[in-house]
Scaffold this motif. Structure first.
Motif, PDB file in Angstrom:
ATOM      1  N   ARG A   1       0.862  -1.180   0.000  1.00  0.00           N
ATOM      2  CA  ARG A   1       0.000   0.000   0.000  1.00  0.00           C
ATOM      3  C   ARG A   1       0.903   1.236   0.000  1.00  0.00           C
TER       4      ARG A   1
ATOM      5  N   LYS B   1       0.852  -0.324  -5.122  1.00  0.00           N
ATOM      6  CA  LYS B   1       0.018  -1.230  -4.332  1.00  0.00           C
ATOM      7  C   LYS B   1      -0.222  -2.493  -5.149  1.00  0.00           C
TER       8      LYS B   1
ATOM      9  N   ALA C   1      -1.390   5.740  -5.309  1.00  0.00           N
ATOM     10  CA  ALA C   1      -2.016   5.210  -4.095  1.00  0.00           C
ATOM     11  C   ALA C   1      -3.141   6.123  -3.664  1.00  0.00           C
TER      12      ALA C   1
END
Length: 307
Positions: free
Chosen positions: A104, A243, A306
């Motif tokens: 992430r 991610k 992200a």
């Protein structure tokens, strides 16, 4: 064919960068410091929230409020509370029992680094701290603070993130019509966008027509953002996205239902509608319109994809 957005202007980009740096600085001040080196919950709260990201939700609140004639400084903490709620949702979404993500914002997810227990406890702590931040804005009228807390809480619960994630987990594995997918996307992605805009409207004391236009902007933005996210998942390698990608294989999304070319056309239509609603609320060339261009037109660094 919808009219494409043009790139954001340089002054607008500089203003957004300045606001984003102010958000990051204030987040660092508002998040509680870890009590000691073994305070993994405190460490995870800070690292997971302060990891590089767009800060799109606080930017929406601050730019909308500025477009409604409000200074951004007194509302900075409200934007930070939104970002804390968003970070908490990512802690939970990434868990093995949810989306089972391991990357992430270009970094290992919280449960990978610190364990599932820390991720869950950190998410609960972030949520409670976010509401505390809003409730403690003593410079705001008490009734206004209550209404802000209500707006934020509604975006999280069974009318927002929670129901959206549940739909995604339990209905996403089977074929769904486009309308059902759109409802799920609005709940899990658009709810925090519309909450940010509702909070701006409340802080500015704007009327019902402005609120309606900004809510419509937030809804269209949520659909566009989720479509962009689904296209990234389908087409971009993990190394560039920051991610995990390929997580939607076998899942009913608009990309799998319509195909990527049609999904891109749908995204463009959402952006066209969002632009129209922003103009209706704040006039042409508003800060929100500029932000729309930055997110969907200007080319960010790979890690900035992200959420």
């Amino acid at each position: 064919m919808p009219t494409p957005l043009h790139a954001a202007s340089s002054p607008a980009l500089q203003q957004v960068r300045l606001l984003r740096s102010q958000i990051d600085q204030r987040l660092g001040e508002l998040l509680p410091p870890p009590e000691h080196a073994r305070d993994l919950v405190g460490i995870a709260m800070r690292e997971g929230t302060l990891a590089p990201g767009k800060r799109l939700r606080p930017l929406l609140l601050l730019l909308a409020a500025r477009g409604l004639g409000q200074p951004t400084g007194p509302l900075l903490d409200l934007g930070c509370a939104l970002e804390m709620v968003h970070a908490a949702s990512l802690f939970l979404d990434d868990l093995p029992c949810m989306d089972d993500a391991r990357l992430r914002r270009g970094q290992p997810t919280v449960h990978v680094r610190y364990g599932e227990d820390v991720a869950m406890l950190g998410a609960v702590a972030l949520l409670s701290h976010a509401f505390r931040v809003v409730a403690c804005q003593s410079h705001l009228d008490p009734l206004l603070r209550t209404r802000l807390v209500v707006a934020l809480s509604e975006s999280v619960g069974t009318d927002g993130l929670v129901r959206g994630q549940f739909h995604d987990l339990h209905d996403g594995a089977q074929p769904r019509p486009a309308e059902a997918i759109a409802v799920s996307n609005q709940l899990k992605t658009g709810s925090l966008f519309t909450a940010a805009l509702d909070m701006a409207v409340l802080a500015a004391g704007a009327g019902a027509a402005i609120q309606e236009a900004l809510q419509a902007f937030g809804t269209e933005l949520g659909h566009a953002f989720q479509l962009m996210d689904d296209l990234i998942d389908a087409e971009m390698p993990t190394a560039l996205s920051g991610k995990d990608t390929g997580k939607d294989r076998g899942k009913s999304t608009l990309v799998t239902l319509l195909g990527a070319p049609a999904a891109r056309q749908q995204l463009a239509r959402h952006l066209e509608q969002a632009e129209a609603h922003a103009t209706r609320a704040l006039g042409p060339g508003s800060d929100l319109s500029q932000l729309l261009r930055m997110v969907f037109v200007d080319q960010p660094a790979p890690a900035a994809h992200a959420a």
